[in-house]
Structures are given as structure tokens and as C-alpha cells.
Design a protein around this motif. Sequence first.
Motif, PDB file in Angstrom:
ATOM      1  N   MET A   1      41.329  40.517  36.090  1.00 32.65           N
ATOM      2  CA  MET A   1      40.058  41.146  36.373  1.00 32.65           C
ATOM      3  C   MET A   1      38.963  40.416  35.603  1.00 32.65           C
ATOM      4  O   MET A   1      39.122  40.050  34.457  1.00 32.65           O
ATOM      5  N   SER A   2      37.828  40.217  36.274  1.00 31.69           N
ATOM      6  CA  SER A   2      36.688  39.564  35.657  1.00 31.69           C
ATOM      7  C   SER A   2      35.452  40.431  35.883  1.00 31.69           C
ATOM      8  O   SER A   2      35.125  40.793  37.014  1.00 31.69           O
ATOM      9  N   ARG A   3      34.770  40.755  34.793  1.00 31.39           N
ATOM     10  CA  ARG A   3      33.630  41.677  34.842  1.00 31.39           C
ATOM     11  C   ARG A   3      32.374  40.992  34.326  1.00 31.39           C
ATOM     12  O   ARG A   3      32.381  40.429  33.238  1.00 31.39           O
ATOM     13  N   LEU A   4      31.306  41.075  35.111  1.00 36.52           N
ATOM     14  CA  LEU A   4      30.038  40.415  34.798  1.00 36.52           C
ATOM     15  C   LEU A   4      28.973  41.459  34.495  1.00 36.52           C
ATOM     16  O   LEU A   4      28.740  42.370  35.283  1.00 36.52           O
ATOM     17  N   SER A  37      28.053  33.209  43.981  1.00 34.38           N
ATOM     18  CA  SER A  37      28.778  32.227  43.162  1.00 34.38           C
ATOM     19  C   SER A  37      29.775  32.919  42.236  1.00 34.38           C
ATOM     20  O   SER A  37      30.927  32.480  42.100  1.00 34.38           O
ATOM     21  N   GLU A  38      29.356  33.999  41.615  1.00 35.87           N
ATOM     22  CA  GLU A  38      30.238  34.730  40.697  1.00 35.87           C
ATOM     23  C   GLU A  38      31.412  35.372  41.450  1.00 35.87           C
ATOM     24  O   GLU A  38      32.553  35.322  40.988  1.00 35.87           O
ATOM     25  N   ILE A  39      31.136  35.946  42.594  1.00 35.01           N
ATOM     26  CA  ILE A  39      32.200  36.580  43.389  1.00 35.01           C
ATOM     27  C   ILE A  39      33.196  35.529  43.843  1.00 35.01           C
ATOM     28  O   ILE A  39      34.415  35.724  43.754  1.00 35.01           O
ATOM     29  N   GLU A  40      32.691  34.393  44.319  1.00 32.59           N
ATOM     30  CA  GLU A  40      33.578  33.307  44.759  1.00 32.59           C
ATOM     31  C   GLU A  40      34.372  32.721  43.606  1.00 32.59           C
ATOM     32  O   GLU A  40      35.444  32.162  43.807  1.00 32.59           O
ATOM     33  N   SER A  41      33.875  32.893  42.385  1.00 35.24           N
ATOM     34  CA  SER A  41      34.588  32.425  41.192  1.00 35.24           C
ATOM     35  C   SER A  41      35.548  33.480  40.654  1.00 35.24           C
ATOM     36  O   SER A  41      36.193  33.262  39.625  1.00 35.24           O
ATOM     37  N   GLY A  42      35.609  34.635  41.299  1.00 30.60           N
ATOM     38  CA  GLY A  42      36.606  35.629  40.921  1.00 30.60           C
ATOM     39  C   GLY A  42      36.094  36.879  40.224  1.00 30.60           C
ATOM     40  O   GLY A  42      36.913  37.682  39.748  1.00 30.60           O
ATOM     41  N   VAL A  43      34.795  37.078  40.134  1.00 30.14           N
ATOM     42  CA  VAL A  43      34.292  38.303  39.508  1.00 30.14           C
ATOM     43  C   VAL A  43      34.678  39.498  40.376  1.00 30.14           C
ATOM     44  O   VAL A  43      34.437  39.508  41.583  1.00 30.14           O
ATOM     45  N   ASP A  44      35.313  40.487  39.745  1.00 23.86           N
ATOM     46  CA  ASP A  44      35.744  41.708  40.447  1.00 23.86           C
ATOM     47  C   ASP A  44      34.735  42.836  40.303  1.00 23.86           C
ATOM     48  O   ASP A  44      34.653  43.720  41.151  1.00 23.86           O
ATOM     49  N   TRP A  45      34.046  42.861  39.167  1.00 24.69           N
ATOM     50  CA  TRP A  45      33.092  43.932  38.866  1.00 24.69           C
ATOM     51  C   TRP A  45      31.755  43.340  38.484  1.00 24.69           C
ATOM     52  O   TRP A  45      31.680  42.456  37.614  1.00 24.69           O
ATOM     53  N   ILE A  46      30.700  43.832  39.118  1.00 23.11           N
ATOM     54  CA  ILE A  46      29.325  43.507  38.736  1.00 23.11           C
ATOM     55  C   ILE A  46      28.800  44.769  38.070  1.00 23.11           C
ATOM     56  O   ILE A  46      28.701  45.823  38.703  1.00 23.11           O
ATOM     57  N   ILE A  47      28.514  44.658  36.785  1.00 18.05           N
ATOM     58  CA  ILE A  47      28.163  45.822  35.970  1.00 18.05           C
ATOM     59  C   ILE A  47      26.747  45.652  35.437  1.00 18.05           C
ATOM     60  O   ILE A  47      26.402  44.599  34.883  1.00 18.05           O
ATOM     61  N   THR A  48      25.947  46.677  35.588  1.00 16.50           N
ATOM     62  CA  THR A  48      24.569  46.613  35.118  1.00 16.50           C
ATOM     63  C   THR A  48      24.123  48.004  34.701  1.00 16.50           C
ATOM     64  O   THR A  48      24.895  48.957  34.766  1.00 16.50           O
ATOM     65  N   GLY A  49      22.877  48.099  34.270  1.00 15.20           N
ATOM     66  CA  GLY A  49      22.309  49.381  33.880  1.00 15.20           C
ATOM     67  C   GLY A  49      21.453  49.942  35.000  1.00 15.20           C
ATOM     68  O   GLY A  49      21.560  49.520  36.152  1.00 15.20           O
ATOM     69  N   ASP A  71      35.928  43.548  50.318  1.00 12.32           N
ATOM     70  CA  ASP A  71      37.001  44.011  49.426  1.00 12.32           C
ATOM     71  C   ASP A  71      37.129  43.173  48.163  1.00 12.32           C
ATOM     72  O   ASP A  71      38.134  43.241  47.471  1.00 12.32           O
ATOM     73  N   GLU A  72      36.113  42.374  47.857  1.00 16.23           N
ATOM     74  CA  GLU A  72      36.279  41.399  46.786  1.00 16.23           C
ATOM     75  C   GLU A  72      35.676  41.799  45.448  1.00 16.23           C
ATOM     76  O   GLU A  72      36.000  41.191  44.436  1.00 16.23           O
TER      77      GLU A  72
END
Length: 190
Positions: A1-4, A37-49, A71-72
Motif C-alpha cells: 500500500m502506498s499513501r500520498l 502520475s502517482e496513481i500509475e506509480s502505485g499510490v493506493d490512497w490520496i489523503i488530504t485535509g 478500482d485503483e
Amino acid sequence: MSRLWVTGYRGYELGVFDNKDQKKTIIDYVLKNELISEIESGVDWIITGGQMGIEQWTIQVANELKQEFPDEFQTAMILPFAEFGSNWNEANQATYNQTKLMADFTAEVSNQPYQSPKQLKNYQEFMISHTDSALLVYDLDNPGKTQYDYNRIKEFADKRPYPFRMISFDDLQNSADEYFESLNNGFQDE
């Protein structure tokens, strides 16, 4: 899992007060390209405020990308404290509530309403400890409230692996030039 973790300027710091503002169009364009770019690099979660500006726009752009990447990845809006945004005007609260509904997951770091800056520090610690990297729309030559997040991210990254990328005003200008050039080329092709 990769979280940004994505954060950056508030809308008013960028002089954007309307969703039809060309600056917002460019920022959405930049966010879309960065998130792809981040999703294609494998980011599963985009997290922000939930701040008005880059944070809410990130959720909105990511929500649009779910058409292309169904589904990515997932999105999370993490808030520093309970009743976040309750002091905003009605229009801003409505936008915030609509954007919050777009997120796959929402939570508050503190279940108490705002009481002290300690809650904001706890929020930063939560975000750093629950993400693997960060993307900041922030320019060191143009300070704003994101300076606090930048300082904490930089301090953390100096001690352990925590990659972060910054999108500066020069980057935004280059993207604006690219965006308008692509529009002009589209008109020439017709």
C-alpha cells in the motif's frame, strides 16, 4: 500500500475565490496530471485535509479520476478536529460538505472542536505517520499557511525516508503555458 498526503495553499492565498477562475482551471490541470502520475506509480490512497483550496480541489479532481481509474485508488479527507469549517460562511460550508461526501473515507484526528494549536501539530503527526510521501502545492518564496506542513515534512524527511515533491509558482506557470498551448494547438488542428 502506498499513501500520498496532498496539501498546499488555501484558495484565498492564491487569489482564487471562484470555481470559474482560470487559476483554478490550471491548478486542477496540474493536480490531475500529478495524481495520474502517482496513481500509475502505485499510490493506493490520496489523503488530504478539508481546507478550502488545494486540499478540497484534490478530492474533487481525484473524484473525477475515478472514472478513468475506478478500482485503483481511494481518497481520504482527514480533519484536524471536530466541527472543522463550522465557522465558514454558508457557501463555503456547502462546498466543503459536498467535497467531503466525495471522499471514500473521512475522519477527525481530534474528536473535540478546535481548542489549541496542539491539535494542528497532532494532525501533522497523524498525516506523516499514516502516509508514505507528500505532494505540496507550495512555493518557498511565497509563504503561506502551508509553511507549517512544509517545515514538519522537511524535518521528518531529513531523518528518515519520506519523499516529497513541491509544485512551485514557476511549475504552475509552466503548466499554464503548456495548457494554453495545447488549447491553441487544438484550435489550429480544426
